[in-house]
Design a protein around this motif. Structure first.
Motif, PDB file in Angstrom:
ATOM      1  N   MET A   1     126.317 -59.112 121.529  1.00 49.48           N
ATOM      2  CA  MET A   1     125.626 -59.611 120.273  1.00 49.48           C
ATOM      3  C   MET A   1     126.498 -60.706 119.749  1.00 49.48           C
ATOM      4  O   MET A   1     127.557 -60.504 119.794  1.00 49.48           O
ATOM      5  N   GLU A   2     125.577 -61.674 119.347  1.00 50.52           N
ATOM      6  CA  GLU A   2     126.516 -62.687 118.488  1.00 50.52           C
ATOM      7  C   GLU A   2     126.888 -62.269 117.215  1.00 50.52           C
ATOM      8  O   GLU A   2     126.063 -61.469 116.603  1.00 50.52           O
ATOM      9  N   THR A   3     128.031 -62.767 116.500  1.00 55.14           N
ATOM     10  CA  THR A   3     128.424 -62.475 115.312  1.00 55.14           C
ATOM     11  C   THR A   3     127.497 -62.851 114.476  1.00 55.14           C
ATOM     12  O   THR A   3     127.427 -61.836 113.180  1.00 55.14           O
ATOM     13  N   LYS A   4     126.781 -63.834 114.247  1.00 61.26           N
ATOM     14  CA  LYS A   4     125.546 -64.086 113.375  1.00 61.26           C
ATOM     15  C   LYS A   4     124.605 -62.973 113.396  1.00 61.26           C
ATOM     16  O   LYS A   4     124.396 -62.596 112.322  1.00 61.26           O
ATOM     17  N   SER A   5     124.125 -62.554 114.434  1.00 61.66           N
ATOM     18  CA  SER A   5     123.119 -61.567 114.439  1.00 61.66           C
ATOM     19  C   SER A   5     123.846 -60.343 113.774  1.00 61.66           C
ATOM     20  O   SER A   5     123.250 -59.472 113.183  1.00 61.66           O
ATOM     21  N   ASP A  25     131.465 -63.207 109.403  1.00 60.94           N
ATOM     22  CA  ASP A  25     132.011 -63.425 110.906  1.00 60.94           C
ATOM     23  C   ASP A  25     133.645 -63.660 110.660  1.00 60.94           C
ATOM     24  O   ASP A  25     134.324 -63.989 109.508  1.00 60.94           O
ATOM     25  N   THR A  27     135.524 -64.240 113.412  1.00 61.61           N
ATOM     26  CA  THR A  27     135.908 -64.662 114.854  1.00 61.61           C
ATOM     27  C   THR A  27     137.438 -65.736 114.540  1.00 61.61           C
ATOM     28  O   THR A  27     137.978 -66.085 115.642  1.00 61.61           O
ATOM     29  N   GLU A  31     138.404 -62.466 118.169  1.00 64.70           N
ATOM     30  CA  GLU A  31     137.043 -63.065 119.055  1.00 64.70           C
ATOM     31  C   GLU A  31     136.092 -62.106 118.977  1.00 64.70           C
ATOM     32  O   GLU A  31     136.420 -60.763 119.456  1.00 64.70           O
ATOM     33  N   GLY A  32     135.059 -62.283 118.814  1.00 62.02           N
ATOM     34  CA  GLY A  32     133.785 -61.424 118.953  1.00 62.02           C
ATOM     35  C   GLY A  32     133.657 -60.538 117.794  1.00 62.02           C
ATOM     36  O   GLY A  32     133.180 -59.326 118.137  1.00 62.02           O
ATOM     37  N   SER A  70     130.650 -58.132 120.120  1.00 58.04           N
ATOM     38  CA  SER A  70     130.286 -58.862 121.377  1.00 58.04           C
ATOM     39  C   SER A  70     129.812 -58.139 122.268  1.00 58.04           C
ATOM     40  O   SER A  70     129.095 -58.588 123.284  1.00 58.04           O
ATOM     41  N   ASP A  71     130.088 -56.730 122.548  1.00 63.33           N
ATOM     42  CA  ASP A  71     129.326 -55.886 123.650  1.00 63.33           C
ATOM     43  C   ASP A  71     128.579 -55.017 122.722  1.00 63.33           C
ATOM     44  O   ASP A  71     127.940 -53.884 123.441  1.00 63.33           O
ATOM     45  N   ASP A  73     124.792 -53.848 121.209  1.00 60.78           N
ATOM     46  CA  ASP A  73     123.391 -53.943 120.925  1.00 60.78           C
ATOM     47  C   ASP A  73     123.032 -53.228 119.353  1.00 60.78           C
ATOM     48  O   ASP A  73     124.075 -52.971 118.719  1.00 60.78           O
TER      49      ASP A  73
END
Length: 130
Positions: A1-5, A25, A27, A31-32, A70-71, A73
């Motif tokens: 998943m993107e951090t923005k989402s 965010d 990042t 990271e992530g 980042s991993d 859903d």
């Protein structure tokens, strides 16, 4: 998943009355990840207030956590946020569990002996929320 989402999804969450959950965010640091801030109502937990039933609230209890997204859903993201809520609730429970008549707190998370007792039971030292 993107951090923005992740930030958008977390910022739509609600929990108990008086709790605020916000994300941003993170990042730039990890990271992530996102940084999640929990602001929640809490009582002063000093021992001398126990017999009175902890009559006063703190001015603004909060906790911050970095959560890797980042991993994720959406379900895994919600689970990770809920795990942090459980950490907060556990921390508070350790402050308020008292033994009468002295109102000793065997697992107090702000006392070295309480941290060690909690660690012995759980097989790890949980130093808590900063």
């Amino acid at each position: 998943m993107e951090t923005k989402s992740a930030v958008q999804l977390i910022n739509q969450l609600s929990y108990k009355p008086g709790w605020e959950i916000t994300a941003e965010d993170y990042t730039k640091r990890f990271e992530g990840t996102v940084e999640v801030t929990f602001v929640f109502p809490a009582y002063h937990s000093e021992r001398h207030l126990a017999e009175q039933g902890y009559p006063s609230h703190t001015d603004g209890s909060y906790a911050k956590f970095a959560i890797m997204v980042s991993d994720c859903d959406d379900i895994k993201l919600y689970r990770r946020v809920l795990e942090k809520i459980i950490e907060i609730e556990t921390h508070e429970a350790r402050e308020f569990l008292r033994v009468r008549p002295t109102y000793w707190a065997p697992f107090h998370p702000h006392r070295v002996d309480g941290m060690k007792r909690w660690g012995k039971v759980a097989n790890d030292y949980t130093y808590g929320i900063v």
